[in-house]
Enzyme design. Sequence first.
Site, mmCIF file in Angstrom:
data_model
loop_
_atom_site.group_PDB
_atom_site.id
_atom_site.type_symbol
_atom_site.label_atom_id
_atom_site.label_comp_id
_atom_site.label_asym_id
_atom_site.label_seq_id
_atom_site.Cartn_x
_atom_site.Cartn_y
_atom_site.Cartn_z
ATOM 1 N N CYS A 196 47.325 27.012 46.312
ATOM 2 C CA CYS A 196 47.735 27.250 47.700
ATOM 3 C C CYS A 196 46.558 27.958 48.379
ATOM 4 O O CYS A 196 45.459 27.959 47.830
ATOM 5 C CB CYS A 196 49.058 28.014 47.780
ATOM 6 S SG CYS A 196 49.011 29.697 47.155
ATOM 7 N N GLY A 199 51.092 32.857 46.407
ATOM 8 C CA GLY A 199 52.421 32.254 46.514
ATOM 9 C C GLY A 199 52.676 31.281 45.374
ATOM 10 O O GLY A 199 53.789 31.238 44.812
ATOM 11 N N HIS A 232 44.831 34.158 24.647
ATOM 12 C CA HIS A 232 45.654 35.318 24.280
ATOM 13 C C HIS A 232 47.095 35.202 24.782
ATOM 14 O O HIS A 232 48.015 35.597 24.083
ATOM 15 C CB HIS A 232 45.062 36.606 24.868
ATOM 16 C CG HIS A 232 43.796 37.046 24.190
ATOM 17 N ND1 HIS A 232 43.312 38.329 24.267
ATOM 18 C CD2 HIS A 232 42.917 36.358 23.416
ATOM 19 C CE1 HIS A 232 42.188 38.425 23.568
ATOM 20 N NE2 HIS A 232 41.913 37.238 23.061
HETATM 21 C C1 RB5 Z 1 49.662 28.663 53.727
HETATM 22 O O1 RB5 Z 1 49.184 28.768 55.013
HETATM 23 C C2 RB5 Z 1 49.413 29.912 52.900
HETATM 24 O O2 RB5 Z 1 50.141 30.970 53.371
HETATM 25 C C3 RB5 Z 1 49.756 29.586 51.455
HETATM 26 O O3 RB5 Z 1 49.023 28.477 51.059
HETATM 27 C C4 RB5 Z 1 49.412 30.607 50.404
HETATM 28 O O4 RB5 Z 1 48.195 31.235 50.646
HETATM 29 C C5 RB5 Z 1 50.440 31.531 49.995
HETATM 30 O O5 RB5 Z 1 50.263 32.299 49.030
#
Ligand code: RB5
Length: 150
Positions: A66, A71, A99
Amino acid sequence: MKIGLAADHGGYELKNQILIWLREAGFAVVDMGAHTYDGADDYPDLVHPLAEAVSAGQFDRGIAVCGSGVGAAIVANKSKGVRAALITETYSARQGVEHDDMNLMCLGGRVIGPELARELVLAFANATFSGEERHNRRLEKLKKLENQPK
Ligand code: RB5
């Protein structure tokens, strides 16, 4: 070694590049999406199906991308048996497997450059769990935590 990939819009370009690198290196890779760029997609919708597939044994490993990788790591660790971490340097890409039996690596597509990303991906994909007693013992403790009633 079968590897699944997933990314939201923040990791879309890097995920497509990872697919090429892994195939070039001879790994069997499945792209779980996003299959087209959608600036409004949400990482849980992309990363959770990958994590569930790793949990179910459909893939030996997963890589989720991401924007930051944060996230992706949060959602991936909600699936049973998934050991996911956000990785930014090569030592942990390899040692996390050796590990901790890390089976899902998370990357930040907006954070790392392509050459470092390639090294991380290959270090992760080529690493194997050491199977040492102390590491097995720790994994057993993790399994117990995962299975304890709420
Ligand atoms: C998306 O804009 C962004 O918030 C997502 O990809 C990520 O960085 C979340 O952890």
